[in-house]
Design an enzyme around this catalytic site. Structure first.
Site, PDB file in Angstrom:
ATOM      1  N   THR A   1       0.842  -1.198   0.000  1.00 47.72           N
ATOM      2  CA  THR A   1       0.000   0.000   0.000  1.00 47.72           C
ATOM      3  C   THR A   1       0.872   1.240   0.000  1.00 47.72           C
ATOM      4  O   THR A   1       2.016   1.219   0.457  1.00 47.72           O
ATOM      5  CB  THR A   1      -0.877   0.071   1.268  1.00 47.72           C
ATOM      6  OG1 THR A   1      -0.040   0.276   2.416  1.00 47.72           O
ATOM      7  CG2 THR A   1      -1.719  -1.168   1.453  1.00 47.72           C
ATOM      8  N   ASP A   2       0.329   2.332  -0.518  1.00 43.52           N
ATOM      9  CA  ASP A   2       0.944   3.613  -0.218  1.00 43.52           C
ATOM     10  C   ASP A   2       0.786   3.825   1.286  1.00 43.52           C
ATOM     11  O   ASP A   2      -0.101   3.261   1.926  1.00 43.52           O
ATOM     12  CB  ASP A   2       0.265   4.740  -1.004  1.00 43.52           C
ATOM     13  CG  ASP A   2       1.174   5.949  -1.186  1.00 43.52           C
ATOM     14  OD1 ASP A   2       2.146   6.087  -0.411  1.00 43.52           O
ATOM     15  OD2 ASP A   2       0.919   6.757  -2.092  1.00 43.52           O
ATOM     16  N   TRP A   3       1.630   4.664   1.859  1.00 34.84           N
ATOM     17  CA  TRP A   3       1.696   4.775   3.319  1.00 34.84           C
ATOM     18  C   TRP A   3       0.372   5.321   3.870  1.00 34.84           C
ATOM     19  O   TRP A   3      -0.043   6.437   3.560  1.00 34.84           O
ATOM     20  CB  TRP A   3       2.873   5.665   3.709  1.00 34.84           C
ATOM     21  CG  TRP A   3       4.116   4.877   3.999  1.00 34.84           C
ATOM     22  CD1 TRP A   3       4.853   4.933   5.149  1.00 34.84           C
ATOM     23  CD2 TRP A   3       4.779   3.902   3.179  1.00 34.84           C
ATOM     24  NE1 TRP A   3       5.920   4.051   5.090  1.00 34.84           N
ATOM     25  CE2 TRP A   3       5.893   3.405   3.893  1.00 34.84           C
ATOM     26  CE3 TRP A   3       4.524   3.382   1.917  1.00 34.84           C
ATOM     27  CZ2 TRP A   3       6.750   2.431   3.386  1.00 34.84           C
ATOM     28  CZ3 TRP A   3       5.377   2.418   1.401  1.00 34.84           C
ATOM     29  CH2 TRP A   3       6.477   1.953   2.126  1.00 34.84           C
TER      30      TRP A   3
ATOM     31  N   GLY B   1      -2.459   3.917   3.160  1.00 36.00           N
ATOM     32  CA  GLY B   1      -3.428   3.773   2.088  1.00 36.00           C
ATOM     33  C   GLY B   1      -4.344   2.572   2.193  1.00 36.00           C
ATOM     34  O   GLY B   1      -5.070   2.277   1.244  1.00 36.00           O
TER      35      GLY B   1
END
Length: 815
Positions: free
Chosen positions: A228-230, A232
Site C-alpha cells: 500500500t501507499d503509506w 493507504g
C-alpha cells in the site's frame, strides 16, 4: 507455493504479522524462523533513507544521496539506456544504504498540468513513460534489490487523494492509465508494485478485484508483492483478498488482528493469506541475498557526474531567436534571478533527497567561460513584490550584452499532497521580465519547474532553456548547454498549452468532493490537441538543437519502419526521432495519432544513419469493451516519423489485417469522442461511454461523517467542536501562508485538511487506533462527551494491552 514448508511452521498470528510493517519503513521479522525485516525507502530520483525520526512528507533529513533529475526531467531525454544507467546507480546507492525496496519509479499519467506530483512522473504518454520506467527498473534490480513502480493506478490528483473516486471508462483505463504499468511490469519485471490511495470506479485500488486480480495478476502474470501507499489501506481484509500483501506503515498489530478474526470467522480463507505470505517471503529472501556479500560505498563524485550527464541530455531548448545561443565568449552577461543563487532542483514531499553536494550557478561561472558582469536576485522567491530589486536588476541589465534570467516555480508550489492553483509563473517574476525587456531585449530565460506553465510573456525573450528540475548537478549542466559545450537534445514529454483553459480536463479537474470524472476519455495531452486542432505553445516531443536534422527514405514493413537520419548542420548532436501511428478508419474513435516508438540517435556533423523503429504488440492494438480484450482494427494506418507530434517529416500508408472483432460503439451516441472535441462532454454522453449512470459527485451533507470522510468535511459536521476545529485549521493555513511560513501551511493541507479520518489511525503507528477513532467520530457528529469518554476508555485499554504484551514478546524472543 515456494515456501510452503516454512509457512506451515508459522502460527496464524505470525503469518498475519508479516502483512503489515514493523515500523515506518521496515517489514516485520520472525526471528525464530530466520525471517528478517527488509527496509523500504523512497527513491524515485535519489535514495531517501531517514536516519532519525521517520515521516512520509520529507520533513526530516535523510542520509545524503545523489539527487538525480526528477522523472519529469529524465523523460525529456527520451533515452532508455540513460534511464537504465540511472537505475543502475540508484541500485548501487540503495545497496550502500542497505535498502531492499526502492519506492520508485512513479509512472502515473500527466492528465492535467496542475496535478501537484507531475514532477515525479514521466509523461502524458503511456508508451514513453512505460519504456523509461522499465529501463530504470532493470537498472535498479540488476543489483538484486527491488524497484517499486507506483501508484497503481489512475492517481492523477493530490487533492483528496486518499478518498477520491476516479470514474473512468474501461478502454481509457487500459489504453492510457494502465499501459505504462503493463510495460513496466512485463518488460521491467518489477518485483514490487505500490497501490494508489484513491478509489477506482467505486472500489479502493488496493481492494479492487478487477485491477489487482483480473488485470495485474491474471492478465499480466505479476507474481510479486503489492504494497500500500503509506496509510493507504482502507479495509485490510478486502485488500488481502485482492492480493495486496503488505500494508505500510505499521498499525501496531491492529490490522493483523482483523486478518486473524476474518480467518476464524470464515470471511477469509487461510490459503489466501498463505499465498500473500509466500510472495512476501520471496521478496524478503531474494532482496536480502545481496547483503550476504561485503558491500561497497558508492563513488560520490562518479555519481554526481552521472547526475550532470542526465541533466545535460534532458534540458530542452524551447526558443533561440537570432541564434542568441550558444553564448559567445565576448558577450557581457548579467545573471539575474533568485534561482541562479538558490537553485530549484527537485520537488517537495516524500521524494525529497538530501544531496551529496549541490552545484550553484554563481559558483560555477568561472569554469563555464561566461563573462559575467554581476548578479542580482531581481525578485523574491515566494512572490513578494520588490520594486527595489527590480530596479537594481534593470541597472545591471543595461550594462550587459545578454541577460540570463533564472525563473521558475518555488518549492511550495510543486509539492506532494497539493495541486497547483494555476499554470502561471509568479507575477513578480513576470513583472521583472517586463522591466528588463524595456532596458535590454537580449534576454535568455532559464526555466526551473517540474510541469507545464503558461508563457504569455514569451515574446519578450529571445532564448528559452528549460532545465525542469535537474538535480544536484543541474546548474552546471545548464551552463554547458548555454555555452554550447553541450548541444541540447531534450524534447518535451508533455504538451505546453497556450492557456490552462485549453486543457482537455479543464472542466473536470480536480475532483473536489466524492469523485472525479475522466470525461475526456482517451484524449489527454497531444492526443486531444492534435485531434481537436487546438493550438499549443509547444507540442509534445518538441525541442530545438544547435544543429539541424533531415529525415529521408522511409520504408515500412510488417516488422517496423526504417528511414535515414542526417545531421545537416555543423555541430555534432542527438536527435529524438518519434514514430506515430494513426488509424484511417472512422469506425472506432481514436486520437489522430499516437506515439508507438522512438529512437535517440547521435550524429556527427554531416553524418547519416539508417534508423529502425520496430513495431510491437502495442503498435496497432485497441481495447474492445465488447470482447473485453485487445483487438486490432483492419484498416490502413498512417505511419509517421516526426521530430515532434506536430513536426511530422515522413509519412507512409500501411495496411494491417484485423482480428474481426465487433464494433464496440454506436457512433451516433458518442459525437464528442468521434470528433475528438472531448474537453466538455455532457454527463449523458459520458454515461453512454461508461455504460452506467455516473455516481453522485457531491458529498451528502446531512449524514454523519465516517471513516472515509475528510477533515475538510468537518465544516458540515453536527458537532460544534468539529466545526470550530475546521475553521481553526483553515485560519491557521491562511495565517501561516500570509506570514511566509508556506511550507508549514502546505503541511496542514497535506497531512490534515484532506486526510480521511481512517488516515488518523493508519498513519499514527498505533498511537490512535480504530476504536479510539470511533470516539473521535462521535465528537465530530455531535456527541462530544460520549465520544470523549469513549476515546479515553479505548486509550486506557490500549495502554493496558501494551503493558501486558511487551513482557510476553520479550519472553518469546528469549526462549
Amino acid at each position: 507455493m515456494k515456501y510452503r514448508e516454512l509457512i506451515n511452521k508459522m502460527t496464524l498470528e505470525e503469518k498475519a504479522s508479516l502483512m503489515s510493517g514493523k515500523d515506518f519503513w521496515q517489514t516485520m521479522d520472525i526471528e525464530r524462523l530466520g525471517i528478517n525485516s527488509i527496509f523500504l525507502a523512497d527513491g524515485p530520483h535519489g535514495i531517501r533513507k531517514q536516519a532519525a525520526a521517520a515521516d512520509h512528507l520529507g520533513l526530516n533529513e535523510s542520509i545524503p544521496a545523489t539527487c538525480y533529475p526528477t522523472a519529469a526531467t529524465i523523460a525529456n531525454s527520451w533515452n532508455v539506456e540513460l534511464g537504465e544507467t540511472i537505475g543502475d546507480y540508484l541500485g548501487k546507492e540503495a545497496l550502500a544504504q542497505k535498502v531492499n525496496v526502492l519506492l520508485g519509479p512513479g509512472i502515473n499519467m500527466k492528465r492535467n498540468p496542475l496535478a501537484g506530483r507531475n514532477f515525479e512522473y514521466f509523461s502524458e504518454d503511456p508508451y514513453l513513460a512505460g519504456k523509461l520506467a522499465a529501463s530504470m527498473i532493470r537498472g535498479i534490480q540488476s543489483h538484486g534489490i527491488s524497484a517499486c513502480v507506483k501508484h497503481f493506478a489512475v492517481n492523477n490528483q493530490e487533492e483528496r487523494r486518499m478518498s477520491i473516486d476516479t470514474i473512468v471508462d474501461e478502454r481509457t483505463l487500459r489504453e492510457i492509465y494502465l499501459t505504462a504499468f503493463e510495460i513496466a511490469i512485463k518488460e521491467g519485471k518489477t518485483k514490487t508494485v505500490m497501490s494508489a490511495y484513491n478509489m477506482l470506479n467505486g472500489a479502493y485500488t488496493n481492494e479492487n478485484i478487477h485491477l489487482m486480480r483480473e488485470i495485474l495478476r491474471d492478465e499480466w502474470g505479476f507474481d510479486g508483492v503489492v504494497v500500500t501507499d503509506w496509510g493507504g489501506s482502507n479495509d485490510r481484509v478486502a485488500g488481502l483478498i485482492a492480493g495486496n500483501e503488505l500494508e505500510m506503515p505499521t498499525t501496531a498489530g491492529e490490522t493483523n488482528e482483523e486478518i486473524i478474526a476474518a480467518i476464524k470467522s470464515g470471511n477469509l480463507k487461510e490459503e489466501v493469506l498463505d499465498e500473500c505470505v509466500d510472495r512476501l517471503l520471496e521478496l524478503i529472501f531474494t532482496t536480502e541475498e545481496v547483503y550476504k556479500q561485503p558491500q561497497r560505498e558508492f563513488d560520490v563524485e562518479e555519481h554526481h557526474k552521472l547526475a550532470q550527464k542526465a541533466a545535460e541530455e534532458s534540458i530542452v531548448l524551447l526558443k533561440n531567436d537570432d541564434h542568441i545561443l550558444p553564448l559567445q565568449k565576448d558577450k557581457k552577461v548579467a545573471i539575474i534571478g533568485d534561482f541562479a543563487h538558490n537553485p530549484r532542483y527537485q520537488g517537495a514531499g516524500s521524494s525529497i533527497v538530501n544531496p551529496t553536494r549541490l552545484d550553484n550557478t554563481l559558483d560555477s561561472l568561472n569554469d563555464s567561460g561566461i563573462t559575467s558582469i554581476g548578479y542580482e536576485p531581481g525578485f523574491d522567491r515566494y512572490g513578494k513584490n520588490s520594486r527595489k530589486k527590480i530596479n537594481k536588476a534593470c541597472a545591471l541589465a543595461k550594462e550587459a550584452d545578454v541577460v540570463l534570467l533564472y525563473m521558475g516555480l518555488d518549492e511550495v508550489t510543486e509539492a506532494e499532497g497539493l495541486d497547483r492553483q494555476n499554470m502561471k509563473i509568479p507575477q513578480n517574476q513576470v513583472d521583472l521580465l517586463s522591466a528588463l525587456h524595456e532596458v535590454n531585449e537580449n534576454i535568455v530565460v532559464v526555466l526551473s519547474c517540474g510541469a507545464a506553465v503558461e508563457m504569455p510573456w514569451i515574446d519578450k525573450v529571445k532564448g528559452l532553456v528549460h532545465g525542469y528540475l535537474a538535480g544536484q548537478a543541474g546548474t552546471k549542466a545548464i551552463l554547458r548547454v548555454l555555452t554550447g559545450a553541450v548541444n541540447p537534445s531534450g524534447k518535451l514529454a508533455e504538451t505546453y498549452p497556450l492557456r490552462y483553459e485549453d486543457t482537455p480536463s479543464y472542466h473536470n479537474f480536480p475532483g473536489k468532493e466524492v469523485s472525479v470524472e475522466y470525461r475526456e476519455s482517451l484524449y489527454i495531452g497531444y492526443r486531444y490537441y492534435d485531434t481537436a486542432n487546438v493550438d499549443v505553445l509547444f507540442p509534445f516531443g518538441f525541442g530545438l538543437s544547435y544543429t539541424s536534422f533531415e529525415y529521408t527514405n522511409i520504408h515500412v514493413t510488417t516488422e517496423g519502419v526504417t528511414f535515414n537520419l542526417t545531421n545537416s548542420g555543423e555541430m555534432a548532436g542527438m536527435e529524438v526521432a518519434q514514430l506515430y501511428v494513426g488509424c484511417q478508419s472512422t469506425d472506432i474513435f481514436r486520437p489522430k495519432k499516437e506515439l508507438k516508438g522512438f529512437a535517440k540517435v547521435f550524429l556527427n556533423a554531416g553524418e547519416t544513419k539508417t534508423v529502425l523503429i520496430p513495431f510491437d504488440d502495442k503498435t496497432f492494438r485497441y481495447f474492445n469493451v465488447k470482447t473485453n480484450k485487445w483487438e486490432i482494427e483492419e484498416a490502413e494506418y498512417e505511419i509517421m516519423i516526426g521530430a515532434s507530434s506536430e513536426d511530422i517529416r515522413l509519412v507512409e500508408s500501411h495496411f494491417v489485417a484485423g482480428t474481426g472483432a465487433p464494433l464496440p460503439y454506436e457512433k451516433v451516441k458518442l459525437p464528442s469522442y468521434y470528433s475528438g472535441k472531448a474537453n466538455n462532454v455532457s454527463v449523458e454522453e459520458f454515461e453512454e461511454l461508461l455504460g452506467y449512470k455516473v455516481p453522485d459527485s457531491k458529498w451528502n451533507r446531512t449524514r454523519p461523517l465516517g471513516y472515509n470522510d475528510t477533515i475538510a468535511q468537518c465544516q458540515y459536521a453536527k458537532g460544534a467542536f468539529a466545526r470550530f476545529s475546521f475553521h481553526a485549521i483553515t485560519f491557521a493555513h491562511r495565517f501561516l501562508w500570509k506570514i511566509g511560513k508556506r511550507s508549514t501551511a502546505n503541511l496542514i493541507m497535506m497531512s490534515v485538511y484532506h486526510m480521511p479520518f481512517r488516515g488518523v489511525a493508519r498513519m499514527t503507528g498505533g498511537i490512535i487506533n480504530m476504536p479510539m477513532l470511533d470516539g473521535i467520530l462521535m465528537i465530530v457528529n455531535g456527541r462530544f462527551f460520549k465520544g470523549l469518554r469513549h476515546v479515553l476508555r479505548e486509550r486506557k485499554k490500549m495502554i493496558k494491552k501494551i503493558k501486558v504484551e511487551q513482557p510476553l514478546a520479550r519472553m518469546e524472543k528469549e526462549m
